[in-house]
Design an enzyme around this catalytic site. Structure first.
Site, PDB file in Angstrom:
ATOM      1  N   HIS A   1       3.285  15.385 -24.058  1.00 62.93           N
ATOM      2  CA  HIS A   1       3.330  15.289 -22.592  1.00 62.93           C
ATOM      3  C   HIS A   1       4.665  14.681 -22.181  1.00 62.93           C
ATOM      4  CE1 HIS A   1       2.456  14.855 -18.512  1.00 62.93           C
ATOM      5  NE2 HIS A   1       1.262  14.288 -18.547  1.00 62.93           N
TER       6      HIS A   1
ATOM      7  N   CYS B   1       3.740  13.357 -13.072  1.00 61.19           N
ATOM      8  CA  CYS B   1       3.592  14.436 -14.048  1.00 61.19           C
ATOM      9  C   CYS B   1       3.519  15.824 -13.423  1.00 61.19           C
ATOM     10  CB  CYS B   1       2.356  14.179 -14.899  1.00 61.19           C
ATOM     11  SG  CYS B   1       2.424  12.603 -15.778  1.00 61.19           S
TER      12      CYS B   1
ATOM     13  N   LYS C   1       0.292  21.107 -24.506  1.00 61.83           N
ATOM     14  CA  LYS C   1       0.559  19.701 -24.835  1.00 61.83           C
ATOM     15  C   LYS C   1       0.022  19.367 -26.223  1.00 61.83           C
ATOM     16  CE  LYS C   1       0.611  17.919 -20.077  1.00 61.83           C
ATOM     17  NZ  LYS C   1       0.250  19.165 -19.362  1.00 61.83           N
TER      18      LYS C   1
ATOM     19  N   PHE D   1      -0.363  10.783 -12.368  1.00 58.32           N
ATOM     20  CA  PHE D   1      -0.690   9.461 -11.866  1.00 58.32           C
ATOM     21  C   PHE D   1      -0.334   9.372 -10.384  1.00 58.32           C
ATOM     22  CE2 PHE D   1      -0.130   7.131 -16.218  1.00 58.32           C
ATOM     23  CZ  PHE D   1      -1.303   7.698 -16.651  1.00 58.32           C
TER      24      PHE D   1
ATOM     25  N   GLU E   1     -10.530  18.409 -15.272  1.00 59.17           N
ATOM     26  CA  GLU E   1      -9.911  19.718 -15.175  1.00 59.17           C
ATOM     27  C   GLU E   1     -10.921  20.835 -15.420  1.00 59.17           C
ATOM     28  OE1 GLU E   1      -5.675  21.615 -16.613  1.00 59.17           O
ATOM     29  OE2 GLU E   1      -6.518  19.904 -17.688  1.00 59.17           O
TER      30      GLU E   1
ATOM     31  N   HIS F   1      -3.475  21.586 -17.646  1.00 54.51           N
ATOM     32  CA  HIS F   1      -2.754  20.323 -17.821  1.00 54.51           C
ATOM     33  C   HIS F   1      -3.102  19.764 -19.198  1.00 54.51           C
ATOM     34  CE1 HIS F   1      -0.590  16.754 -16.611  1.00 54.51           C
ATOM     35  NE2 HIS F   1      -1.618  15.999 -16.958  1.00 54.51           N
TER      36      HIS F   1
END
Length: 422
Positions: A346, A169, A341, A405, A320, A309
């Site tokens: 996403h 990502c 998002k 990830f 975050e 994010h």
């Protein structure tokens, strides 16, 4: 003296807006593009919602032959690249192809086309041994994700370095970071950089269902993505592509190009911890932010907006928030933070580039896009997340971060060139 890198062109194919203007209209209005999946029958799956692009490749300027040859993710990248180049005013025939490069991010490659062809070749999964005579000739290109970068290179005539960056990502952010470095080190004068992904497919949906990372709020798709909200219960998949034309500053000035922003800093770290898990203290993201700000020579107090994010998962949003407090100190409580998002889902390897385009437009128009669907404050997420409504303010410096990830953490700083000394 280090060569400086600026953004002179933007292109976007996004949910709710398949060109730059439509994309910004969606973000600045706080509307959401998440909805029930229409690309296939999602009824067997736990999460049946996504943010799809209403994209017609022929309407976007691709020939029928190009549309057949290219996977959907590649189509997004090529369309966004064409828009970005056109907007930059760059004269491609007059540009030295050997000084023109491509850096493209993608997480899941040509998933859509490969899955479709596997279903055909295996007779719906009934045959273990498949007959290659039934395969379309382009199947073998789809096995190699770098075919997307090659198509963009062909489109713009790039004969310099061409790379496909695939690290989950953060791929879109990292591709822009890599592209900026190509210019700084002198390998290119112009880089077409960005990210693309088309992961809305049965196999991807099943994978995210298995780890329960996606929201099951199927009865309220428009409000399912709720970053930093106490009622959030998972991310919503998206798709799309975005491209930024990166250019050496003096090269851009000589041709009188419009400059959106300077790519002032980039940092990337790994947590070496867990494939999908995150430490709650946010140390590795905070370190990526520190590196990016140091490279930009900008103090934490100089950041005017943080593009988060903000995936809408419990652990990411806590991680975050902790990272911002650790890296920005008290300024974390004063600077506006938001996650787009909430509006476009996403899109994995594309999202970092889509977010950077949004950041450049926030600087251009003096508008911070909101975090949609944020109604219930989470005590563990206690920063200024710009809930529901866009905010007008001057934006000279933006910090955009990504988390992926595998433990990948990246940060990019965009700034007005006059905010930094050479």
């Amino acid at each position: 003296m280090s060569r400086r890198v600026v953004v002179t062109g933007l292109g976007a194919v996004a949910p709710g807006g398949t060109n730059l203007k439509q994309y910004w209209d969606l973000l600045s209005s706080g509307r959401t593009a998440t909805r029930p999946i229409t690309a296939f029958d999602p009824s067997p799956y736990r999460s049946r919602i996504a943010a799809e692009c209403d994209f017609d490749p022929v309407e976007a300027g691709l020939s029928p032959q190009e549309a057949r040859r290219m996977d959907r993710a590649t189509q997004f990248a090529v369309a966004a690249a064409r828009e970005a180049i056109a907007g930059s005013g760059l004269d491609l025939p007059g540009t030295d192809g050997e000084r023109l490069a491509v850096s493209l991010g993608c997480a899941v490659g040509c998933t859509t086309s490969m899955e479709r062809e596997y279903v055909v070749l295996s007779d719906g999964g009934r045959s273990w041994l498949v007959d290659p005579e039934y395969a379309v000739p382009h199947l073998y290109d789809w096995f190699v994700p770098s075919s997307a970068a090659a198509e963009v290179a062909h489109t713009v005539g790039a004969q310099g370095p061409v790379a496909l960056i695939s690290d989950g990502c953060t791929s879109g952010l990292d591709a822009v970071g890599h592209g900026a470095e190509l210019i700084r080190e002198g390998s290119a004068d112009v880089v077409v950089a960005g990210g693309t992904d088309a992961p809305i497919s049965p196999i991807t949906l099943a994978c995210f269902d298995a780890i329960k990372a996606t929201s099951p709020r199927n009865d309220d798709a428009a409000h399912a993505s709720r970053p930093f909200d106490a009622t959030r219960n998972g991310l919503v998949l998206g798709e799309g592509g975005a491209v930024l034309v990166l250019e050496e500053l003096e090269h851009a000035r000589r041709r009188g190009a419009h400059v959106y922003a300077e790519v002032a800093g980039f940092g990337s770290r790994s947590n070496a911890y867990h494939m999908t898990g995150l430490r709650p203290d946010g140390v590795e993201m905070a370190e990526a932010v520190r590196v990016a700000l140091d490279e930009a020579r900008i103090a934490p107090e100089g950041v005017d907006y943080v593009n988060a994010h903000g995936s809408s998962t419990k652990q990411n949003d806590r991680h975050e928030t902790a990272a911002f407090k650790r890296s920005l100190g008290d300024h974390a409580y004063r600077v506006p933070v938001s996650s787009i998002k909430s509006m476009i889902g996403h899109s994995l390897g594309a999202i970092g580039a889509l977010e950077l385009v949004a950041c450049a437009l926030a600087m251009e128009y003096g508008v911070v896009p909101p975090t949609a669907n944020l109604h219930v404050a989470d005590p563990e997420c206690d920063l200024d997340y710009v809930p529901l409504t866009a905010r007008e303010q001057r934006v000279d410096t933006v910090l955009s971060v990504g988390s992926g990830f595998g433990g990948f953490q990246s940060a990019v700083v965009l700034a007005r060139p006059d905010r930094r000394t050479a």
